[in-house]
Design an enzyme around this catalytic site. Structure first.
Site, PDB file in Angstrom:
ATOM      1  NE  ARG A   9      -2.625   0.283   3.535  1.00 50.18           N
ATOM      2  CZ  ARG A   9      -3.449   0.698   4.477  1.00 50.18           C
ATOM      3  NH1 ARG A   9      -4.747   0.602   4.299  1.00 50.18           N
ATOM      4  NH2 ARG A   9      -2.990   1.209   5.589  1.00 50.18           N
ATOM      5  CB  THR A  60      -2.309   7.167  -2.768  1.00 52.43           C
ATOM      6  OG1 THR A  60      -1.617   5.923  -2.954  1.00 52.43           O
ATOM      7  CG2 THR A  60      -1.502   8.311  -3.356  1.00 52.43           C
ATOM      8  CG  ASP A  82       2.599  -2.779   8.963  1.00 49.96           C
ATOM      9  OD1 ASP A  82       2.826  -3.969   8.614  1.00 49.96           O
ATOM     10  OD2 ASP A  82       2.674  -1.833   8.169  1.00 49.96           O
ATOM     11  CG  ASP A  90       6.267  -3.171   9.768  1.00 56.54           C
ATOM     12  OD1 ASP A  90       6.926  -3.620   8.814  1.00 56.54           O
ATOM     13  OD2 ASP A  90       5.957  -1.972   9.882  1.00 56.54           O
TER      14      ASP A  90
HETATM   15  C1  PRP Z   1      -1.128  -4.593   4.416  1.00 56.99           C
HETATM   16  C2  PRP Z   1      -1.952  -5.845   4.572  1.00 56.99           C
HETATM   17  C3  PRP Z   1      -2.763  -5.853   3.305  1.00 56.99           C
HETATM   18  C4  PRP Z   1      -3.019  -4.391   3.074  1.00 56.99           C
HETATM   19  C5  PRP Z   1      -4.421  -4.088   3.532  1.00 56.99           C
HETATM   20  O1  PRP Z   1      -0.043  -4.811   3.594  1.00 56.99           O
HETATM   21  O2  PRP Z   1      -1.188  -6.999   4.766  1.00 56.99           O
HETATM   22  O3  PRP Z   1      -2.090  -6.420   2.196  1.00 56.99           O
HETATM   23  O4  PRP Z   1      -2.058  -3.668   3.865  1.00 56.99           O
HETATM   24  O5  PRP Z   1      -4.745  -2.784   3.240  1.00 56.99           O
HETATM   25  P1  PRP Z   1      -5.881  -2.393   2.200  1.00 56.99           P
HETATM   26  O6  PRP Z   1      -7.048  -3.280   2.458  1.00 56.99           O
HETATM   27  O7  PRP Z   1      -6.165  -0.956   2.530  1.00 56.99           O
HETATM   28  O8  PRP Z   1      -5.318  -2.550   0.810  1.00 56.99           O
HETATM   29  P2  PRP Z   1       1.096  -3.720   3.323  1.00 56.99           P
HETATM   30  O9  PRP Z   1       0.738  -2.895   2.133  1.00 56.99           O
HETATM   31  O10 PRP Z   1       1.385  -2.971   4.591  1.00 56.99           O
HETATM   32  O11 PRP Z   1       2.323  -4.586   2.878  1.00 56.99           O
HETATM   33  P3  PRP Z   1       3.195  -5.643   3.717  1.00 56.99           P
HETATM   34  O12 PRP Z   1       2.336  -6.857   3.957  1.00 56.99           O
HETATM   35  O13 PRP Z   1       4.339  -5.914   2.798  1.00 56.99           O
HETATM   36  O14 PRP Z   1       3.623  -4.986   5.010  1.00 56.99           O
HETATM   37  N1  URA Z   2      -2.422  -3.028   6.922  1.00 56.50           N
HETATM   38  C1  URA Z   2      -2.078  -3.456   8.162  1.00 56.50           C
HETATM   39  O1  URA Z   2      -1.105  -4.205   8.318  1.00 56.50           O
HETATM   40  N2  URA Z   2      -2.820  -3.056   9.196  1.00 56.50           N
HETATM   41  C2  URA Z   2      -3.895  -2.243   9.069  1.00 56.50           C
HETATM   42  O2  URA Z   2      -4.540  -1.914  10.075  1.00 56.50           O
HETATM   43  C3  URA Z   2      -4.222  -1.802   7.769  1.00 56.50           C
HETATM   44  C4  URA Z   2      -3.478  -2.211   6.715  1.00 56.50           C
END
Ligand code: PRP
Ligand code: URA
Length: 210
Positions: free
Chosen positions: A105, A109, A201, A204
């Site tokens: 994400r 944005t 997150d 993380d």
């Molecule tokens: C997080 C999560 C989803 C997304 C959800 O991933 O694991 O993939 O955000 O958000 P959304 O419904 O608003 O799209 P992130 O983009 O943080 O990537 P990561 O898993 O690599 O940390």
């Molecule tokens: N992605 C995450 O990991 N946590 C949230 O709460 C939203 C998006």
């Protein structure tokens, strides 16, 4: 509620999600819990796997007895956090193939950015379970399902441990043919599109990054 959404009501799932939320839960325990919750949710999500009677010889006699047949399973985690759910599902179905969809994400944005897609063939013949612990705005989930459909995927399920109402609505309405399994429906998104109360997150916390 949407007819394609199942909220898992099992007390073990609820209990483990509560421990996940705790900011004092460390990486090691967090990872184990994500895998366990995925396995418990998978038990529900795989309820409609087709069975076929096969002949088996027991020590006593020969009998016809049901075994899983038909569509082969593909588990498709959304990188990174979805990876944490794969082992739990593989413990239920060790012969499943695993695809990967890379999305992150954008921090300002909140739109998903694609960086990888590799799916097991023939994807059109497989039952596909997409995994991601967090369904927030729903942008990543909708994008992942779009990509799988573009590659020919037909029978698609989506598993999220925690969802915001906004993400659940977006995914359920954009893809009414996708069965969605949610461990817990939370209250809302905050101004940074994080789920409240959520767990922070997920990527993380699984991988120990910041
Ligand atoms: C997080 C999560 C989803 C997304 C959800 O991933 O694991 O993939 O955000 O958000 P959304 O419904 O608003 O799209 P992130 O983009 O943080 O990537 P990561 O898993 O690599 O940390
Ligand atoms: N992605 C995450 O990991 N946590 C949230 O709460 C939203 C998006």
């Amino acid at each position: 509620m949407y007819s394609n959404v199942t909220i898992i009501e099992h007390p073990l799932v609820k209990h483990k999600i509560s421990i996940l939320r705790d900011k004092h839960t460390g990486t090691n325990e967090f990872r184990k819990l994500v895998a366990e919750i995925a396995m418990l949710m998978g038990y529900e999500a795989l309820r409609d796997l087709p069975l076929e009677d096969v002949e088996i010889e027991t020590p006593i006699e020969t009998c016809m007895t049901p075994m899983i047949t038909g569509r082969k399973l593909a588990i498709v985690p959304i990188l990174r956090a979805g990876l944490g759910m794969v082992d739990g599902l593989l413990s239920l179905s060790p012969t499943a193939k695993v695809g990967h969809i890379g999305l992150y994400r954008d921090e300002t944005t909140h739109q998903p950015k694609e960086y990888f897609c590799k799916l097991p063939e023939p994807i059109e013949e497989r039952m596909i379970i997409v995994t991601d612990p967090m369904l927030a705005t729903g942008g990543s989930a909708v994008d992942a399902v779009n990509q799988i459909k573009k590659h020919g995927g037909k029978k698609i399920k989506f598993m999220a441990i925690i969802a915001a109402p906004e993400g659940m609505k977006r995914l359920a309405e954009t893809h009414p043919d996708v069965d969605i399994y949610i461990g817990q429906l939370d209250r809302c998104l905050n101004e940074n599109a994080y789920i409240c109360p959520g767990l922070g997150d997920a990527g993380d916390r699984i991988f120990g990054t910041k």
